[in-house]
Design a protein around this motif. Structure first.
Motif, mmCIF file in Angstrom:
data_model
loop_
_atom_site.group_PDB
_atom_site.id
_atom_site.type_symbol
_atom_site.label_atom_id
_atom_site.label_comp_id
_atom_site.label_asym_id
_atom_site.label_seq_id
_atom_site.Cartn_x
_atom_site.Cartn_y
_atom_site.Cartn_z
ATOM 1 N N ALA A 68 0.838 -1.205 0.000
ATOM 2 C CA ALA A 68 0.000 0.000 0.000
ATOM 3 C C ALA A 68 0.872 1.254 0.000
ATOM 4 C CB ALA A 68 -0.935 -0.014 1.210
ATOM 5 N N ILE A 69 1.917 1.256 0.806
ATOM 6 C CA ILE A 69 2.825 2.408 0.867
ATOM 7 C C ILE A 69 3.559 2.585 -0.456
ATOM 8 C CG2 ILE A 69 4.939 3.263 1.965
ATOM 9 C CD1 ILE A 69 3.913 1.884 4.553
ATOM 10 N N ILE A 70 4.041 1.482 -1.033
ATOM 11 C CA ILE A 70 4.789 1.554 -2.292
ATOM 12 C C ILE A 70 3.903 2.077 -3.419
ATOM 13 C CG2 ILE A 70 5.925 0.143 -4.052
ATOM 14 C CD1 ILE A 70 6.916 -1.653 -1.715
ATOM 15 N N LEU A 71 2.660 1.588 -3.497
ATOM 16 C CA LEU A 71 1.755 2.042 -4.552
ATOM 17 C C LEU A 71 1.317 3.485 -4.332
ATOM 18 C CD1 LEU A 71 -0.422 -1.152 -5.035
ATOM 19 C CD2 LEU A 71 1.126 -0.141 -6.694
ATOM 20 N N PHE A 72 1.107 3.880 -3.087
ATOM 21 C CA PHE A 72 0.750 5.268 -2.805
ATOM 22 C C PHE A 72 1.885 6.199 -3.221
ATOM 23 C CE2 PHE A 72 0.226 8.955 0.067
ATOM 24 C CZ PHE A 72 -1.074 9.296 -0.240
ATOM 25 N N GLU A 73 3.126 5.776 -2.934
ATOM 26 C CA GLU A 73 4.277 6.581 -3.363
ATOM 27 C C GLU A 73 4.331 6.685 -4.883
ATOM 28 O OE1 GLU A 73 9.096 6.471 -3.754
ATOM 29 O OE2 GLU A 73 7.979 4.686 -3.133
ATOM 30 N N GLY A 74 4.066 5.548 -5.577
ATOM 31 C CA GLY A 74 4.048 5.587 -7.034
ATOM 32 C C GLY A 74 3.004 6.532 -7.571
ATOM 33 N N GLY A 75 1.831 6.564 -6.933
ATOM 34 C CA GLY A 75 0.800 7.502 -7.352
ATOM 35 C C GLY A 75 1.194 8.945 -7.118
ATOM 36 N N LEU A 76 1.842 9.224 -5.992
ATOM 37 C CA LEU A 76 2.289 10.593 -5.704
ATOM 38 C C LEU A 76 3.230 11.123 -6.784
ATOM 39 C CD1 LEU A 76 3.073 10.494 -1.859
ATOM 40 C CD2 LEU A 76 1.267 11.818 -2.975
ATOM 41 N N ALA A 258 -7.165 1.709 -5.051
ATOM 42 C CA ALA A 258 -7.602 2.883 -4.296
ATOM 43 C C ALA A 258 -6.418 3.722 -3.827
ATOM 44 C CB ALA A 258 -8.449 2.446 -3.102
ATOM 45 N N VAL A 259 -5.387 3.092 -3.247
ATOM 46 C CA VAL A 259 -4.273 3.891 -2.732
ATOM 47 C C VAL A 259 -3.446 4.486 -3.868
ATOM 48 C CG1 VAL A 259 -4.107 2.692 -0.520
ATOM 49 C CG2 VAL A 259 -2.819 1.814 -2.464
ATOM 50 N N TYR A 260 -3.334 3.771 -4.993
ATOM 51 C CA TYR A 260 -2.588 4.336 -6.118
ATOM 52 C C TYR A 260 -3.290 5.579 -6.652
ATOM 53 C CZ TYR A 260 -0.354 4.815 -10.684
ATOM 54 O OH TYR A 260 0.301 5.315 -11.782
ATOM 55 N N LEU A 261 -4.596 5.494 -6.873
ATOM 56 C CA LEU A 261 -5.333 6.645 -7.388
ATOM 57 C C LEU A 261 -5.375 7.788 -6.376
ATOM 58 C CD1 LEU A 261 -8.298 4.930 -9.267
ATOM 59 C CD2 LEU A 261 -6.206 5.913 -10.218
ATOM 60 N N ALA A 262 -5.456 7.457 -5.090
ATOM 61 C CA ALA A 262 -5.415 8.506 -4.072
ATOM 62 C C ALA A 262 -4.074 9.239 -4.129
ATOM 63 C CB ALA A 262 -5.629 7.903 -2.688
ATOM 64 N N GLY A 263 -3.000 8.495 -4.332
ATOM 65 C CA GLY A 263 -1.689 9.120 -4.478
ATOM 66 C C GLY A 263 -1.632 10.032 -5.691
ATOM 67 N N VAL A 264 -2.247 9.602 -6.801
ATOM 68 C CA VAL A 264 -2.280 10.438 -8.010
ATOM 69 C C VAL A 264 -3.041 11.733 -7.736
ATOM 70 C CG1 VAL A 264 -3.142 10.586 -10.380
ATOM 71 C CG2 VAL A 264 -2.065 8.474 -9.583
ATOM 72 N N VAL A 265 -4.169 11.633 -7.055
ATOM 73 C CA VAL A 265 -4.975 12.820 -6.751
ATOM 74 C C VAL A 265 -4.181 13.803 -5.885
ATOM 75 C CG1 VAL A 265 -7.008 13.648 -5.496
ATOM 76 C CG2 VAL A 265 -7.193 11.653 -6.999
ATOM 77 N N ILE A 266 -3.535 13.294 -4.851
ATOM 78 C CA ILE A 266 -2.789 14.175 -3.948
ATOM 79 C C ILE A 266 -1.558 14.741 -4.632
ATOM 80 C CG2 ILE A 266 -1.455 14.229 -1.784
ATOM 81 C CD1 ILE A 266 -3.421 12.114 -0.728
ATOM 82 N N GLY A 267 -0.857 13.900 -5.403
ATOM 83 C CA GLY A 267 0.359 14.362 -6.079
ATOM 84 C C GLY A 267 0.110 15.427 -7.115
ATOM 85 N N ASN A 268 -1.114 15.472 -7.663
ATOM 86 C CA ASN A 268 -1.448 16.469 -8.686
ATOM 87 C C ASN A 268 -2.425 17.520 -8.176
ATOM 88 O OD1 ASN A 268 -0.299 15.391 -11.478
ATOM 89 N ND2 ASN A 268 -1.057 13.617 -10.348
ATOM 90 N N GLY A 269 -2.603 17.583 -6.845
ATOM 91 C CA GLY A 269 -3.600 18.487 -6.283
ATOM 92 C C GLY A 269 -3.089 19.852 -5.881
ATOM 93 N N GLY A 270 -1.847 20.182 -6.239
ATOM 94 C CA GLY A 270 -1.330 21.499 -5.885
ATOM 95 C C GLY A 270 -1.094 21.682 -4.402
ATOM 96 N N LEU A 271 -0.788 20.607 -3.705
ATOM 97 C CA LEU A 271 -0.546 20.678 -2.267
ATOM 98 C C LEU A 271 0.758 21.424 -1.989
ATOM 99 C CD1 LEU A 271 -1.444 19.717 0.578
ATOM 100 C CD2 LEU A 271 -0.032 17.679 0.201
ATOM 101 N N GLY A 272 0.696 22.414 -1.105
ATOM 102 C CA GLY A 272 1.888 23.192 -0.804
ATOM 103 C C GLY A 272 2.987 22.371 -0.165
ATOM 104 N N ALA A 273 2.600 21.375 0.614
ATOM 105 C CA ALA A 273 3.594 20.526 1.294
ATOM 106 C C ALA A 273 3.906 19.262 0.497
ATOM 107 C CB ALA A 273 3.073 20.145 2.684
ATOM 108 N N ARG A 274 3.622 19.300 -0.820
ATOM 109 C CA ARG A 274 3.794 18.085 -1.627
ATOM 110 C C ARG A 274 5.212 17.571 -1.597
ATOM 111 N NH1 ARG A 274 3.363 18.530 -7.954
ATOM 112 N NH2 ARG A 274 5.604 18.747 -7.707
ATOM 113 N N ALA A 275 6.189 18.477 -1.687
ATOM 114 C CA ALA A 275 7.589 18.046 -1.723
ATOM 115 C C ALA A 275 7.953 17.284 -0.453
ATOM 116 C CB ALA A 275 8.510 19.255 -1.909
#
Length: 424
Positions: A68-76, A258-275
């Protein structure tokens, strides 16, 4: 208290050895994930370490969290532009491609057993065993593919690397579905019709997609609006990703999707703390890989895996050369990929932790004889990392892709400041 202290010492020591093995393997050009597996095998019950670990329930729990962590990171790390570039070919390869590979490997496996007049200790129809192995070896490993492409330092078209990385993030749910489908049939022969199977597929995929996008947006909203210290943002994202995975799996949907797509949403959501979040998950992703491969190495017994190597070699040749070539040709050529691009994508289909993880599903579900799946699948992963992981660069050059700088240094340089542009 003493056993707890000893476990902490052992866990920290194995982790340090894993990092050292990774550094050495990077210098030698050895696939780093193979180094983690080898270290786990040396420390396990069949090696000089003698550590006895055979708790498959714990392995499933730890494996689920790590993946789950690895796929979430891939989505980010997946940018929206990348998805627009290769979404449909990657989706075709992650769905129809996985099914093609699973069926072809299963057919080849049955044929080999027939020609050798071999009868494995399996109380069910042999095609069910073949399909379980085919489903297990069909998905590629997101971490392995991304890491080996980065280290190969070859110049290939962006859409090829993009389709490989996006595919490896999307194909796990389909492999899990196929494994669950065969497992359900083995536990209740004739208890699932084609319509029920199709409904289960829709529930897994559509449910995972809906929960992933909705959960990603909710988590993104929380990360933006909740006033917390910057250091707590990655922790909030981590707990949210694990909770989303568990919720999706509990609801009968695909937690992996679910976790991969959630990572994609967050990674492309303009989050100020994304880095900061991305850096945290990159480090945590490495930790998850080390833990995952060390654990699977501890589960393995070298003396039992060696006899499986021949079957594993045959299966990986079928999966890596024949089945994946057919799947890539069927899924990529219609989208305008050239023959050499398709050939490279066929070869860079590295197996990793997911195939080993999938063998625990029928075992924990109570399928009789499911224990025999582990050793052949483990051998297939090892052979894949050896044969394909070591030869990505030579195969790329053979196909006419030149050697280049590390992909991390290939990003376009930022625009110079206005004063510099005026002087230029």
């Amino acid at each position: 208290m003493e056993p707890a202290h000893h476990l902490l010492l052992l866990g920290g020591f194995l982790g340090l050895l894993g990092i050292a093995a990774g550094l050495v393997s990077a210098r030698l050009g050895t696939p780093v994930l193979l180094a983690f597996l080898a270290l786990g095998m040396l420390a396990g019950k069949g090696g000089p370490g003698g550590i006895v670990f055979d708790d498959f329930r714990a392995a499933y729990l730890i494996g689920s969290a790590a993946l789950a962590i690895i796929l979430f990171e891939g989505g980010l790390k997946t940018r929206r532009a990348t998805l627009r570039l290769v979404l449909w070919p990657a989706l075709a390869l992650a769905t129809a491609g996985v099914a093609i590979i699973a069926v072809l490997v299963a057919a080849f496996f049955v044929l080999v057993l027939f020609l050798l007049s071999a009868s494995p200790p399996w109380p069910h129809p042999v095609w069910a065993l073949a399909l379980l192995i085919g489903a297990a070896v069909a998905p590629t490993d997101a971490a392995a593919v991304s890491l080996m492409l980065r280290r190969a330092r070859v110049v290939v078209p962006e859409r090829v690397t993009a389709v490989l990385e996006v595919e490896s993030g999307l194909n796990d749910p389909v492999a899990v579905f196929l494994t669950m489908l065969v497992t359900h049939w083995l536990l209740s022969p004739g208890g699932m019709t084609a319509g029920q199977g199709a409904l289960l597929l829709v529930q897994e995929m559509a449910g995972g997609a809906i929960m992933g996008i909705a959960g990603g947006r909710a988590l993104l909203f929380a990360l933006r609006r909740i006033r917390v210290e910057a250091a707590l943002c990655p922790a909030l994202a981590l707990m949210g990703a694990l909770a989303l995975f568990g919720a999706a799996q509990s609801a009968g949907a695909s937690g992996f999707l679910a976790v991969y797509l959630a990572g994609v949403v967050i990674g492309n959501g303009g989050l100020g703390a994304r880095a900061g979040v991305e850096h945290f998950f990159e480090a945590f992703g490495w930790l998850a890989q080390i833990v995952l491969f060390l654990m699977f190495g501890l589960l393995a017994t070298p003396q039992e895996i060696l006899p499986s190597s021949l079957v594993g070699l045959i299966a990986i040749v079928a999966a890596g050369l024949l089945a994946r070539s057919v799947a890539c040709s069927a899924c990529l050529l219609p989208f305008g990929f050239t023959l050499r691009e398709t050939a490279f994508a066929s070869w860079v289909g590295l197996r990793g932790a997911v195939p080993i993880y999938l063998t625990t599903i029928p075992l924990l579900a109570g399928v009789e004889g499911a224990h025999i799946l582990f050793e052949p699948t483990f051998a297939i992963v090892v052979i894949s990392l050896l044969a394909q992981g070591w030869t990505i660069a030579p195969v790329a050059r053979l196909l006419g892709f030149p050697r280049g700088a590390d992909r991390r240094s290939q990003a376009p340089a930022p625009d110079p400041p206005p004063a510099v542009r005026r002087r230029g």
